[in-house]
Design a protein around this motif. Structure first.
Motif, PDB file in Angstrom:
ATOM      1  N   SER A   1       4.369  11.351   5.324  1.00 17.90           N
ATOM      2  CA  SER A   1       3.257  11.421   4.379  1.00 17.90           C
ATOM      3  C   SER A   1       2.274  12.499   4.813  1.00 17.90           C
ATOM      4  N   ARG A   2       2.558  13.117   5.931  1.00 22.70           N
ATOM      5  CA  ARG A   2       1.672  14.134   6.510  1.00 22.70           C
ATOM      6  C   ARG A   2       0.242  13.634   6.593  1.00 22.70           C
ATOM      7  N   LYS A   3       0.116  12.418   7.099  1.00 21.85           N
ATOM      8  CA  LYS A   3      -1.221  11.827   7.210  1.00 21.85           C
ATOM      9  C   LYS A   3      -1.297  11.022   8.492  1.00 21.85           C
ATOM     10  N   ARG A   4      -2.524  10.778   8.933  1.00 20.78           N
ATOM     11  CA  ARG A   4      -2.662   9.879  10.074  1.00 20.78           C
ATOM     12  C   ARG A   4      -2.224   8.483   9.677  1.00 20.78           C
ATOM     13  N   LEU A   5      -1.759   7.734  10.666  1.00 24.13           N
ATOM     14  CA  LEU A   5      -1.410   6.336  10.404  1.00 24.13           C
ATOM     15  C   LEU A   5      -2.673   5.578  10.020  1.00 24.13           C
ATOM     16  N   PHE A   6      -2.593   4.839   8.938  1.00 26.00           N
ATOM     17  CA  PHE A   6      -3.764   4.103   8.468  1.00 26.00           C
ATOM     18  C   PHE A   6      -3.932   2.826   9.294  1.00 26.00           C
TER      19      PHE A   6
ATOM     20  N   LEU B   1       1.419   1.210   3.359  1.00 29.15           N
ATOM     21  CA  LEU B   1       1.204   1.654   1.979  1.00 29.15           C
ATOM     22  C   LEU B   1       0.002   2.598   1.911  1.00 29.15           C
ATOM     23  N   PHE B   2      -1.049   2.256   2.651  1.00 28.12           N
ATOM     24  CA  PHE B   2      -2.236   3.108   2.587  1.00 28.12           C
ATOM     25  C   PHE B   2      -2.128   4.347   3.473  1.00 28.12           C
TER      26      PHE B   2
ATOM     27  N   MET C   1       0.545   6.093   3.084  1.00 29.35           N
ATOM     28  CA  MET C   1       1.134   6.970   2.063  1.00 29.35           C
ATOM     29  C   MET C   1       0.106   7.373   1.011  1.00 29.35           C
ATOM     30  N   TYR C   2      -0.863   6.494   0.773  1.00 31.04           N
ATOM     31  CA  TYR C   2      -1.859   6.713  -0.276  1.00 31.04           C
ATOM     32  C   TYR C   2      -2.628   8.006  -0.011  1.00 31.04           C
ATOM     33  N   ARG C   3      -2.681   8.861  -0.998  1.00 28.65           N
ATOM     34  CA  ARG C   3      -3.309  10.181  -0.897  1.00 28.65           C
ATOM     35  C   ARG C   3      -2.690  11.024   0.214  1.00 28.65           C
ATOM     36  N   GLY C   4      -1.407  10.810   0.435  1.00 30.09           N
ATOM     37  CA  GLY C   4      -0.696  11.666   1.375  1.00 30.09           C
ATOM     38  C   GLY C   4       0.149  12.671   0.611  1.00 30.09           C
ATOM     39  N   LYS C   5       1.107  13.249   1.341  1.00 29.01           N
ATOM     40  CA  LYS C   5       1.997  14.235   0.739  1.00 29.01           C
ATOM     41  C   LYS C   5       3.398  13.766   1.109  1.00 29.01           C
ATOM     42  N   ILE C   6       3.942  12.867   0.273  1.00 34.32           N
ATOM     43  CA  ILE C   6       5.128  12.134   0.691  1.00 34.32           C
ATOM     44  C   ILE C   6       6.395  12.936   0.458  1.00 34.32           C
ATOM     45  N   ARG C   7       7.115  13.212   1.538  1.00 37.44           N
ATOM     46  CA  ARG C   7       8.431  13.845   1.406  1.00 37.44           C
ATOM     47  C   ARG C   7       9.468  12.740   1.377  1.00 37.44           C
TER      48      ARG C   7
END
Lengths: 293, 207, 662
Positions: free
Chosen positions: C313-318, C374-375, C377-383
């Motif tokens: 998701s190219r995001k930090r773990l929520f 789930l969060f 992924m939320y507002r991430g960039k999901i490959r």
């Protein structure tokens, strides 16, 4: 992500599969969902209630999963919405510690009450007198002794309808689990020990029961018939059995207890007194001691 | 000092830290192992607690055990724990001969304990009260026997350790090993105190 | 005279130990032909020396990890072959037809399937991942005790060999995978089957326990400077939870198995019917291990998903902190729920209710983890690459399976579902959907790190869809069969019950999974031969976050040329963003020397186990002595490491990160 047409195809496939499955399932007998005894009925209602309560969390999870994966997929990326550095949110996290906790709290209360209400050892109140039946699991068949009626049967359990039946259970072999899905849940039968179970059939009919715990090579053959009938018909059967069947003395019992599979129903009269308790105590004391207690 | 480059100094410090880390992680790992052994004994104690009244017509704890005898065993083991401590102290002072001496004493005391225990087992078996007799005796022999097995392993380890000390002297490596051995030995002592109390005392004295 | 002689040298072993019928002969020959085939291959290609030097004697956790995974995949195939037989039998053994297998053989296969899938597949894959990833993620060059680690692997290997030997000599337990007494006592199971079960698990179990201790110490003591516990990657946290559970649970398994062995071999009365034994104690002991075991497997799986979701998701773990709390809550709770495996044993309402409620409480931290993913992924960039697909499949299956789990946590509902196929469907959803899918995601995700090239994505996707569809097709019918009252481990059922159609659907589902497994094998082979097209030259093929991606692929034997620099979570991601360069000098590195002793210790254990199964006492003594003497020899050795000079590291580092991969 494919074209819209492709999605329609899969939705049609899914709907068709669902219709076929439901159509098929409506034609078959699903004992746990079609209970014929008051205990099984309560257990079924409890099951439905618990499933519905859990849907409060599970359905949103599925919706959120689908929505989030769809919305934030790479090919649909919009830099405005991308927040790579968000690493948490106390309020939100608190929310999903809290909501499941509340649901589990509700379920806990239900569980606590249900465990007491549906304790297998709890007598069933009824106008009719409770019928005691002693059950001995053998290799690989079931012996049912009716101590108040002076008869016994193998792999054929007959009970009067709308009358509580009090099972006393043990095993003269390995551990088994006694289960008549349409009448009630199961209980283990263990050598040297006694367990109990109350059931009451509220509709006449033929049901099936079996062992739910592996017990050796004949395990699959431990199926028995359950026939619930009016008390008149039941008494008729008792009297007939008493009159025409061979006696279940110790020698006959020992022959019966030898391993055998797919045993046809058999009937006995005047079972050896205290046969059930002797079966239990013979595992509790060395041979020769305690048999006469 | 000035000719040592900062890089080299860093490397040296790191090496020192690494050496310390290595030793502390071994000892820590050994503590974790002892904890798992604790769980193992706890399971055996639980088994004993469940089966202690299942005598199946056979003898009870009160029929079998003699407290003075067990007290002698206990004294042997407790003393050995003390002498084991002395061995570690001597090792820290790098007194090779004293280490060997105190370990020899510990070994003898441990062996005495083991001999007493085997003798007791033998006596019971000879009377026909072996582990086959009842659930109670099965759990008794297994719990006490597992402790005895640990003692045997400890004695074997001690013998190897002494040979090691004689051959190599007391190095950092041996000191670390001696520390672990003594931890093991004290641990067995603690377990024995529980066995003494739960198996023997509670068995004989009616509370 | 002959008799006494044979008894001494061979114990209970005789010609009757050979397989009794064609199907079992086939299995035996298959088992023999695999090692023989391997040996021939090695001889023809002259690779024995290479095998010995590079693999058998290695102490490198990366190689040990690869060996774990190879063994586990081989065992997955064995377990899958078992499934094929089980499903065939259950589809056709109805009414007058008795199917293709005898009852005893069927029950042995069911037992072997459970035993192998849990102990040698799920555990094997998990320990493989521990070995491959944990040292890299914490910036370490090795595990805390490399020799112990190798020994653990070889003990695992020995246990695996012992299970499979039962196909050739004697039989296997026909008791179900947890071998409840009194059925597993000598009186009701007089053959060596249960002994094989006991000793293979005993040996592999000791290996697991030692591994657990090893990784616990590794994580607590070997983290790189700057990485405090709350800066560790989530996978390491999950491994920490898992190893804590191993340390507390596996000794109970050891005790439980030993007591059963004593009952069978020297006539004690722990679990016997009569003699003062108590079979209920076995059930308590085995589940006091067995329930934590479920979490031992599933916690690292959660860890894998946490890594995969954040990366893809190219995001930090929520919600990092609540994730940690959730893991620790699960660790604690998993020790106070074991009784829910036997609500039907007749305990009081209060006891049952307590354990039921404790079980439900575990759903809270588990739910928290799902919301946090789930969060993430939320507002991430999901490959949506295949590791992510495995994750989505996991959420679907695990949620359905979890719902079934909460249902069964209510004791009165469990009375109706216990030991039924509903239960089977439930725990397969947890273990396949939870654990195995995570292992597949992990293998796809970390494969380039270990081997230097990516797995083919297209085949990976096909495999995923086969698994997901096949799995639903195979296990949804089992839920319904459970409602119909079908119990587990049935080799035959009456025709009038209306079960056959659903069993056949389930078998078709299993076949679809089988195709998925085939595609995965194809994926491996194809990716290997086309590796030039998927080489990972950067060392960071997924835009990763944690330290393992900061070193070249495949990882050099020393892991990191310079110990990494860590100041916060997602250290590598931060370093990439700020374009941090490490200008510190190279240092000397200590590497453990190769040694065959770990393998020899385990070989001694294998000989001991085999000997005790067959009562060949001279061999037992030799086996035991081999292990003990090897251990003493090892402990006397003070020169177990070699030093690699800083200059050499510098040369290798330039080679690896520069020219070699090109």
């Amino acid at each position: 992500m494919g074209k819209p047409k492709k999605w329609w195809f899969w939705i049609i496939v899914l709907v068709a599969a669902a219709v076929i499955s439901i159509g098929y399932l409506s034609t078959v007998n699903i004992p746990i969902l079609q209970p014929k005894g008051i205990i099984a009925d309560k257990e079924f209602r409890l099951l439905v209630a618990v499933v519905l309560i859990m849907c409060i969390v599970v359905v949103p999870v599925f919706i959120m999963l689908g929505y989030i994966v769809w919305k934030y997929r790479d090919s649909n990326h919009s830099p405005k919405q991308y927040t790579p550095d968000v690493s948490g949110n106390r309020k939100l996290e608190g929310l999903w510690w809290l909501i499941p906790s509340i649901i589990i709290a509700v379920l806990s209360v239900i569980t606590w009450n249900a465990s007491y209400a549906l304790n297998p050892y709890k007598p069933i109140p009824s106008r009719n007198r409770t019928l005691p039946v002693e059950v001995i699991a053998l290799d690989w068949k079931w012996l049912f002794i009716y101590p108040t009626k002076g008869i016994a049967s193998v792999n054929d359990l007959r009970i009067p309808v709308n009358t509580p039946v009090h099972f006393y259970l043990t095993s003269d072999t390995v551990m088994n689990s006694f289960w008549i899905p349409q009448l009630s849940g199961q209980i283990y039968d263990m050598p040297g020990m006694q367990t109990q179970l109350f059931v009451m059939a509220d509709q006449p009919g033929d049901y099936k029961g079996w062992s739910a715990n592996i017990s050796g090579i004949g395990f699959a053959s431990m199926m028995f018939n359950v026939h619930a009938s009016s008390s008149g018909q039941f008494n008729l059967w008792v009297n007939k059995t008493k009159y025409i069947s061979p006696k279940l003395n110790l020698a006959a019992y020992n022959r019966l207890a030898k391993p055998s599979m797919y045993v046809k129903p058999q009937y006995y009269s005047s079972p050896e007194p205290n046969l059930f308790y002797r079966t239990i105590t013979k595992y509790m004391f060395p041979a020769g001691k305690g048999m006469n207690r | 000092m000035s000719e040592i480059s900062p890089a080299l100094r860093l490397a040296r410090t790191n090496k020192l830290i690494a050496k310390y880390d290595k030793e502390s992680k071994t000892i820590f790992g050994f503590w974790v192992y002892l904890m798992t052994d604790c769980v193992l004994f706890a399971s055996l104690f639980a088994t004993f607690a469940v089966l202690r009244h299942n005598t199946f017509g056979g003898p009870t704890a009160a029929d079998l055990f003699s407290l003075p005898y067990v007290l002698a065993e206990t004294l042997a083991l407790l003393t050995s724990s003390f002498t084991c401590g002395l061995a570690v102290l001597s090792a820290q002072q790098r007194h090779k001969n004293r280490v060997v001496f105190w370990f020899a004493v510990t070994f003898l005391l441990g062996a005495t304990f083991l001999a007493l225990e085997i003798n007791e087992f033998h006596k019971f078996v000879a009377m026909g009260d072996s582990w086959r007799r009842s659930g109670f005796l099965s759990s008794y022999f297994t719990l006490v026997g597992t402790h005895g097995l640990h003692i045997t392993i400890g004695l074997l380890w001690m013998a190897v350790m002494v040979a090691f000390v004689i051959k190599r002297g007391i190095t950092d490596g041996t000191l670390k090993r001696i520390r672990m051995l003594s931890l093991f030995w004290h641990f067995l002592d603690v377990v024995w105190i529980f066995i003494f109390t739960i198996v023997y005392l509670f068995g004989v004295i009616k509370v | 005279m002959m008799h006494v002689f044979a008894n001494f040298w061979l114990g209970k072993l005789n010609l009757q130990a050979l397989p009794p019928n064609a199907i079992q002969w086939f299995g035996a020959l298959l088992m023999i032909s695999v090692p023989i085939g391997l040996a021939v291959f090695l001889t023809v290609t002259k690779r024995w020396k290479w095998l010995y030097k590079e693999w058998l004697t290695t102490q490198d956790p990366k190689k040990i990890g690869v060996m774990y995974i190879i063994v586990a995949v081989a065992m997955l195939l064995r377990g899958a072959a078992d499934v094929a037989l089980i499903k065939t039998q259950q589809s056709i053994s109805v009414g007058h037809s008795m199917g293709i297998l005898s009852s005893s053989h069927f029950q042995q296969i069911v037992t072997a399937h459970g035993t192998i899938m849990i102990f040698f597949v799920a555990m094997g894959l998990m320990f493989g991942l521990f070995n491959l990833i944990v040292p890299l993620q914490i910036g370490a060059r090795d595990v805390a005790f490399p020799f112990l680690n190798a020994t653990s692997f070889w003990l695992f290997f020995s246990g695996m060999v012992l299970v499979n030997l039962s196909l050739i000599l004697g039989d296997f337990a026909a008791t179900g995978w947890l071998a409840y007494p009194p059925l597993s006592e000598l009186r009701y199971s007089p053959t060596v089957g249960v002994d094989y079960w006991i000793w293979s698990l005993e040996i592999a179990g000791v290996g697991s326990l030692l591994s657990g201790i090893n990784f616990l110490v590794t994580i607590l003591k070997m983290r790189v400077k700057g990485m405090n516990l709350m800066k560790m990657p989530m996978f390491c946290w999950s491994v920490l939870g898992s190893t804590l559970l191993i340390a507390f649970a596996f000794p109970i398994l050891t005790v439980c198995l030993t007591l059963l062995a004593l009952d069978r071999d020297i006539g004690t009365h722990f679990f016997t019917a009569g003699g003062g034994g108590n079979m209920m104690m076995y059930v308590n002991l085995i589940w006091a291990w067995g329930h934590p075991e479920v979490y031992i497997l599933v916690l690292p799986a959660f860890g894998v998903y946490s890594e995969v979701v954040a990366t893809f998701s190219r995001k930090r773990l929520f919600g990092y902190t609540s994730m940690v709390w959730a893991i620790m809550a699960i660790v604690l709770l998993s020790f106070i729920v074991w009784l829910h495996h036997f609500f039907t044993m007749g305990a009081g309402s209060d006891v049952n209710a307590f354990f039921g409620i404790m079980t439900m409480i575990i759903a809270i931290p588990t739910g928290v983890k799902i919301f946090n993913w789930l969060f993430t992924m939320y507002r991430g960039k999901i490959r949506l690459e295949s590791p992510m697909l495995w994750f989505i499949g996991f959420v679907v299956l695990f949620t359905i399976g979890g719902m079934a789990g909460v249902m069964m946590a209510v004791p009165p509902i469990d009375f109706q579902l216990h030991n039924s196929l509903f239960l089977i469907a439930h725990f397969h959803m947890m273990i396949v959907g939870g654990v195995l899918f995570a292992d597949f995601a992990a293998i796809t995700y970390w494969f380039p790190k270990i081997f230097g090239f990516r797995l083919n994505e297209r085949l990976g996707r096909i495999a995923f869809w086969c698994w997901l569809i096949g799995f639903l097709l195979s296990f949804i019918p089992l839920y319904i069969l459970g409602f119909m009252g079908a119990t587990r481990r049935l080799d035959h059922y009456a025709a009038g019950l209306g079960w056959q159609q659903l069993f056949i659907v389930s078998a078709i589902g299993a076949a679809v999974i089988g195709i998925g497994v085939g595609v995965q094998i194809l994926q491996l082979v194809y990716s290997y031969f086309s590796r030039r097209n998927n080489l990972d030259l950067s060392g960071d093929p997924w835009d990763g976050r944690s330290l393992e991606w900061s070193t070249p692929s495949p990882v050099p034997f020393y892991n990191f040329a310079k110990t990494p620099h860590v100041t916060e979570r997602d250290a590598f991601w931060v370093a990439k963003r700020h374009n941090l360069k490490d200008t510190r000098p190279y240092e000397d590195i200590e590497i453990p020397k190769n040694t065959p002793l770990a393998m020899i210790i385990a070989a001694g254990a294998l000989a001991f186990g085999f000997a005790v199964v067959w009562h060949i006492w001279w061999l037992a003594v030799i086996g035991l002595l081999t292990s003990v003497v090897s251990l003493i020899v090892r402990s006397m050795d003070e020169h177990t490491e070699r030093i690699i000079k800083a200059e050499e590291i510098e040369r290798l580092d330039k080679l690896y990160s520069g020219g070699l991969s090109r």
